[in-house]
Motif scaffolding. Sequence first.
Motif, PDB file in Angstrom:
ATOM      1  N   ALA A  12      -2.940   9.242  11.834  1.00 51.98           N
ATOM      2  CA  ALA A  12      -1.638   9.765  11.430  1.00 51.98           C
ATOM      3  C   ALA A  12      -0.613   8.640  11.352  1.00 51.98           C
ATOM      4  O   ALA A  12       0.218   8.602  10.434  1.00 51.98           O
ATOM      5  N   TRP A  13      -0.684   7.720  12.279  1.00 45.76           N
ATOM      6  CA  TRP A  13       0.251   6.593  12.305  1.00 45.76           C
ATOM      7  C   TRP A  13       0.059   5.705  11.071  1.00 45.76           C
ATOM      8  O   TRP A  13       1.030   5.306  10.419  1.00 45.76           O
ATOM      9  N   LEU A  14      -1.187   5.423  10.721  1.00 44.90           N
ATOM     10  CA  LEU A  14      -1.456   4.613   9.541  1.00 44.90           C
ATOM     11  C   LEU A  14      -1.030   5.331   8.260  1.00 44.90           C
ATOM     12  O   LEU A  14      -0.498   4.711   7.340  1.00 44.90           O
ATOM     13  N   ALA A  15      -1.269   6.636   8.217  1.00 42.61           N
ATOM     14  CA  ALA A  15      -0.867   7.397   7.039  1.00 42.61           C
ATOM     15  C   ALA A  15       0.642   7.329   6.829  1.00 42.61           C
ATOM     16  O   ALA A  15       1.121   7.192   5.696  1.00 42.61           O
ATOM     17  N   ASP A  16       1.405   7.385   7.915  1.00 42.78           N
ATOM     18  CA  ASP A  16       2.866   7.263   7.814  1.00 42.78           C
ATOM     19  C   ASP A  16       3.265   5.882   7.321  1.00 42.78           C
ATOM     20  O   ASP A  16       4.173   5.736   6.501  1.00 42.78           O
ATOM     21  N   ARG A  17       2.587   4.844   7.822  1.00 41.13           N
ATOM     22  CA  ARG A  17       2.906   3.480   7.378  1.00 41.13           C
ATOM     23  C   ARG A  17       2.593   3.306   5.894  1.00 41.13           C
ATOM     24  O   ARG A  17       3.295   2.615   5.175  1.00 41.13           O
ATOM     25  N   ALA A  18       1.509   3.920   5.441  1.00 41.86           N
ATOM     26  CA  ALA A  18       1.110   3.797   4.036  1.00 41.86           C
ATOM     27  C   ALA A  18       2.152   4.429   3.118  1.00 41.86           C
ATOM     28  O   ALA A  18       2.384   3.951   2.011  1.00 41.86           O
ATOM     29  N   LYS A  19       2.789   5.493   3.586  1.00 38.05           N
ATOM     30  CA  LYS A  19       3.801   6.160   2.770  1.00 38.05           C
ATOM     31  C   LYS A  19       5.070   5.338   2.639  1.00 38.05           C
ATOM     32  O   LYS A  19       5.845   5.512   1.700  1.00 38.05           O
ATOM     33  N   GLU A  20       5.295   4.440   3.593  1.00 36.57           N
ATOM     34  CA  GLU A  20       6.545   3.686   3.624  1.00 36.57           C
ATOM     35  C   GLU A  20       6.582   2.552   2.607  1.00 36.57           C
ATOM     36  O   GLU A  20       7.648   2.072   2.251  1.00 36.57           O
TER      37      GLU A  20
ATOM     38  N   PRO B 169      -7.512   0.887   1.539  1.00 34.34           N
ATOM     39  CA  PRO B 169      -7.964   2.224   1.137  1.00 34.34           C
ATOM     40  C   PRO B 169      -6.974   3.334   1.449  1.00 34.34           C
ATOM     41  O   PRO B 169      -6.752   4.225   0.631  1.00 34.34           O
ATOM     42  N   ILE B 170      -6.358   3.285   2.630  1.00 33.83           N
ATOM     43  CA  ILE B 170      -5.473   4.374   3.024  1.00 33.83           C
ATOM     44  C   ILE B 170      -4.254   4.468   2.109  1.00 33.83           C
ATOM     45  O   ILE B 170      -3.699   5.543   1.900  1.00 33.83           O
TER      46      ILE B 170
ATOM     47  N   TRP C 138      -0.203  -3.817   5.776  1.00 34.01           N
ATOM     48  CA  TRP C 138       0.907  -4.373   6.556  1.00 34.01           C
ATOM     49  C   TRP C 138       1.669  -3.217   7.191  1.00 34.01           C
ATOM     50  O   TRP C 138       2.142  -2.319   6.504  1.00 34.01           O
ATOM     51  N   THR C 139       1.788  -3.223   8.515  1.00 35.96           N
ATOM     52  CA  THR C 139       2.379  -2.089   9.232  1.00 35.96           C
ATOM     53  C   THR C 139       3.676  -2.432   9.953  1.00 35.96           C
ATOM     54  O   THR C 139       4.232  -1.581  10.643  1.00 35.96           O
ATOM     55  N   ALA C 140       4.160  -3.659   9.801  1.00 35.33           N
ATOM     56  CA  ALA C 140       5.342  -4.089  10.552  1.00 35.33           C
ATOM     57  C   ALA C 140       6.631  -3.903   9.770  1.00 35.33           C
ATOM     58  O   ALA C 140       7.689  -4.391  10.205  1.00 35.33           O
ATOM     59  N   GLY C 141       6.562  -3.229   8.624  1.00 37.38           N
ATOM     60  CA  GLY C 141       7.778  -2.987   7.848  1.00 37.38           C
ATOM     61  C   GLY C 141       8.452  -4.276   7.428  1.00 37.38           C
ATOM     62  O   GLY C 141       7.808  -5.222   6.969  1.00 37.38           O
ATOM     63  N   GLY C 142       9.788  -4.341   7.626  1.00 37.60           N
ATOM     64  CA  GLY C 142      10.540  -5.538   7.254  1.00 37.60           C
ATOM     65  C   GLY C 142      10.597  -6.593   8.335  1.00 37.60           C
ATOM     66  O   GLY C 142      11.221  -7.649   8.146  1.00 37.60           O
ATOM     67  N   ARG C 143       9.933  -6.338   9.470  1.00 39.43           N
ATOM     68  CA  ARG C 143       9.934  -7.314  10.556  1.00 39.43           C
ATOM     69  C   ARG C 143       8.935  -8.444  10.273  1.00 39.43           C
ATOM     70  O   ARG C 143       8.009  -8.288   9.517  1.00 39.43           O
ATOM     71  N   PHE C 144       9.152  -9.567  10.877  1.00 35.63           N
ATOM     72  CA  PHE C 144       8.263 -10.723  10.830  1.00 35.63           C
ATOM     73  C   PHE C 144       7.984 -11.216   9.409  1.00 35.63           C
ATOM     74  O   PHE C 144       6.829 -11.389   9.004  1.00 35.63           O
ATOM     75  N   PRO C 145       9.042 -11.494   8.624  1.00 39.27           N
ATOM     76  CA  PRO C 145       8.817 -11.993   7.261  1.00 39.27           C
ATOM     77  C   PRO C 145       8.128 -13.352   7.231  1.00 39.27           C
ATOM     78  O   PRO C 145       7.367 -13.642   6.310  1.00 39.27           O
ATOM     79  N   GLU C 146       8.382 -14.196   8.218  1.00 42.28           N
ATOM     80  CA  GLU C 146       7.723 -15.509   8.246  1.00 42.28           C
ATOM     81  C   GLU C 146       6.230 -15.351   8.485  1.00 42.28           C
ATOM     82  O   GLU C 146       5.420 -16.025   7.843  1.00 42.28           O
ATOM     83  N   ALA C 147       5.858 -14.460   9.390  1.00 44.35           N
ATOM     84  CA  ALA C 147       4.434 -14.220   9.633  1.00 44.35           C
ATOM     85  C   ALA C 147       3.762 -13.694   8.371  1.00 44.35           C
ATOM     86  O   ALA C 147       2.660 -14.114   8.018  1.00 44.35           O
TER      87      ALA C 147
END
Length: 334
Positions: free
Chosen positions: A10-18, A33-34, A194-203
């Motif tokens: 469920a957590w990954l599915a939410d990240r995929a929608k973002e 795939p997700i 990628w699941t960190a959203g807008g955080r860690f742009p350098e990474a």
Amino acid sequence: GAQALRGSWAWLADRAKEAPVGASWPTCKWPAPIQALGSAAISGYVEALADVLMESGLPAYTLELLATLRHAVVAQYGEDGGRQLPRIVPLVQRLAHGKYRKSAEEGRGSRLVTAELEGLDAPDPFVEVASLRGPLLCSSAPALLEELQASEATLSSQQWEPSEARSALGALGHDGRAETPASWSMGLVEQGLWTAGGRFPEARRVLATLGLPPSAVGFVRMPPHGEAQLHQEGANYLITILLCLDAHGVAHCGDWSREVRAGEALVFEQTFTHRIENRSGSCLHALCCHVFHPEVSDVERFALLLLRLLLDVVRSTDAYRQFTMLPEGADPEL
């Protein structure tokens, strides 16, 4: 069936929608795939697999799993992609029937292969860093540490999870049992997404420049004089890169050991037994990258990610538990 989907799914599915499909690394280059298929399609796959397992048993379930992988690959890559899966077939058959390979290799150590893609070179426990663009990653260590420290100043401590909470970056005690967190992790990539959203742009920039298809990536934090195991997959098609950002550690992989200090990286093969020690009096921070073996094709990568996702979600369903007669709370493994 599908109503039992929960937790990381469920957590990954939410990240995929973002994130829009193909918007940026890594999905612009290596579709996850997700995200490419969508949670509704994957839920449908899981329902069908659970039904076949209950109604027709393991052999029919194995065939349905292979047909599902081919259907998804063709949807993403076309018919030509569907013809690039010959190595996936024996891997799925072994996984579905619980087969694995365990060996003690002279001069290299104990090895447990739970998911094996045929035809891949069997490397030594440690791999040459330069062969996977390690020097480029090492030069980025100061910037990555600075970004992590800046993020820690603004993020809650809950962003760090006990590592055993996630399989991809999980930690076990050296006796194989879960203990009080031997390390903590902060995920950046899960299931190739990628699941960190807008955080860690350098990474994100550094990883994109590295150019290696990821399965899972995250920051790891180990307490002073701590010891941890960073994963437990046993898949010969994944290689782990550990970039030390500060402090001083020692990695034991098979019968081999290597020291690692700030700005240095170790690359090791996942199937050898291994552990990491923090030999300093301060917390050790590292970037842990599980990437696909260079000889794994993009089509195979997509199929392997989907296979792992489907297996994890099917195992969480009531149908699977009924089939295996597992008690609630048990850890199911095909």
